[in-house]
Design a protein around this motif. Sequence first.
Motif, PDB file in Angstrom:
ATOM      1  N   LEU A 107       0.810  -1.222   0.000  1.00  0.00           N
ATOM      2  CA  LEU A 107       0.000   0.000   0.000  1.00  0.00           C
ATOM      3  C   LEU A 107       0.844   1.274   0.000  1.00  0.00           C
ATOM      4  O   LEU A 107       0.287   2.374  -0.064  1.00  0.00           O
ATOM      5  CB  LEU A 107      -0.940   0.012   1.202  1.00  0.00           C
ATOM      6  CG  LEU A 107      -2.179  -0.891   1.099  1.00  0.00           C
ATOM      7  CD1 LEU A 107      -3.004  -0.820   2.363  1.00  0.00           C
ATOM      8  CD2 LEU A 107      -3.020  -0.529  -0.112  1.00  0.00           C
ATOM      9  N   THR A 110       0.051   3.613  -2.759  1.00  0.00           N
ATOM     10  CA  THR A 110      -1.102   4.523  -2.664  1.00  0.00           C
ATOM     11  C   THR A 110      -0.812   5.743  -1.795  1.00  0.00           C
ATOM     12  O   THR A 110      -1.697   6.582  -1.618  1.00  0.00           O
ATOM     13  CB  THR A 110      -2.327   3.790  -2.088  1.00  0.00           C
ATOM     14  OG1 THR A 110      -2.063   3.400  -0.726  1.00  0.00           O
ATOM     15  CG2 THR A 110      -2.649   2.555  -2.901  1.00  0.00           C
ATOM     16  N   CYS A 112      -0.139   9.091  -1.192  1.00  0.00           N
ATOM     17  CA  CYS A 112      -0.193  10.242  -2.083  1.00  0.00           C
ATOM     18  C   CYS A 112       0.973  11.198  -1.873  1.00  0.00           C
ATOM     19  O   CYS A 112       1.285  12.008  -2.755  1.00  0.00           O
ATOM     20  CB  CYS A 112      -1.524  10.971  -1.924  1.00  0.00           C
ATOM     21  SG  CYS A 112      -1.942  11.384  -0.223  1.00  0.00           S
TER      22      CYS A 112
END
Length: 232
Positions: A107, A110, A112
């Motif tokens: 993860l 992901t 940002c």
Amino acid sequence: MAQQDSTFDLIRRGLWDNNIVLSQCLALCPLLAVTNGATNGLGLGLATTAVMVVSNLLSSLSKAYISRAIRIPVNVLIIASLVTMTDLMLNAYLHPLHKVLGLFIPLIVTNCAILGRVESFASKTSPIPAVIDGFSMGVGFTWVLVVLGGVREIIGTGKLFDNASLLLGDAFHFLEITVIEDYRGLLIAILPPGGFLVLGAMLMLKQKGSLWLKAREQIKQQAQIRGGAHES
């Protein structure tokens, strides 16, 4: 404008002024999920830092060859590839840590904050500042993970970096410390509510510290102005 930033400015911004967690409030999901101990925070922080440094470098090196129309998809592909490599390496060489962190290693892609730095900074500047920026942002994220996990671990179990040698390797055995002997622990500290409470305290201290530094800088500037006026 990014090219004009000095090395000190890049480092200070990553560690403090524009810290991923304390200033931008990003990556809170893995932050709160894995920081029931300092060891887990250190492991995730180092993995994230490695991805940030290399992705910034590759984005900076490739900016002249990639059209703006496909730059974001290419950057996502770079980050995803690096995260996959990191996940495989952790599974191969630090399998106990890989089992503990579990899904939060994949993860990373992901997060940002990583894509944000690649897109807003690395893809617009030269490789050396891009690497410095990625490293400072990663270290800024790591120290928050370690401090948050360490505080929760001490309050919850009375230990610090417990099982560091098992999760990170024998070289990290020196980190294992029993802070409070014969301590029964406070369970809430290592549960999700404890993460929110400690993070809230850290955000408060960060804000207080920033205000103190700003006031100190203003006093210094006023003293310089008065000194210049006196000399004139």
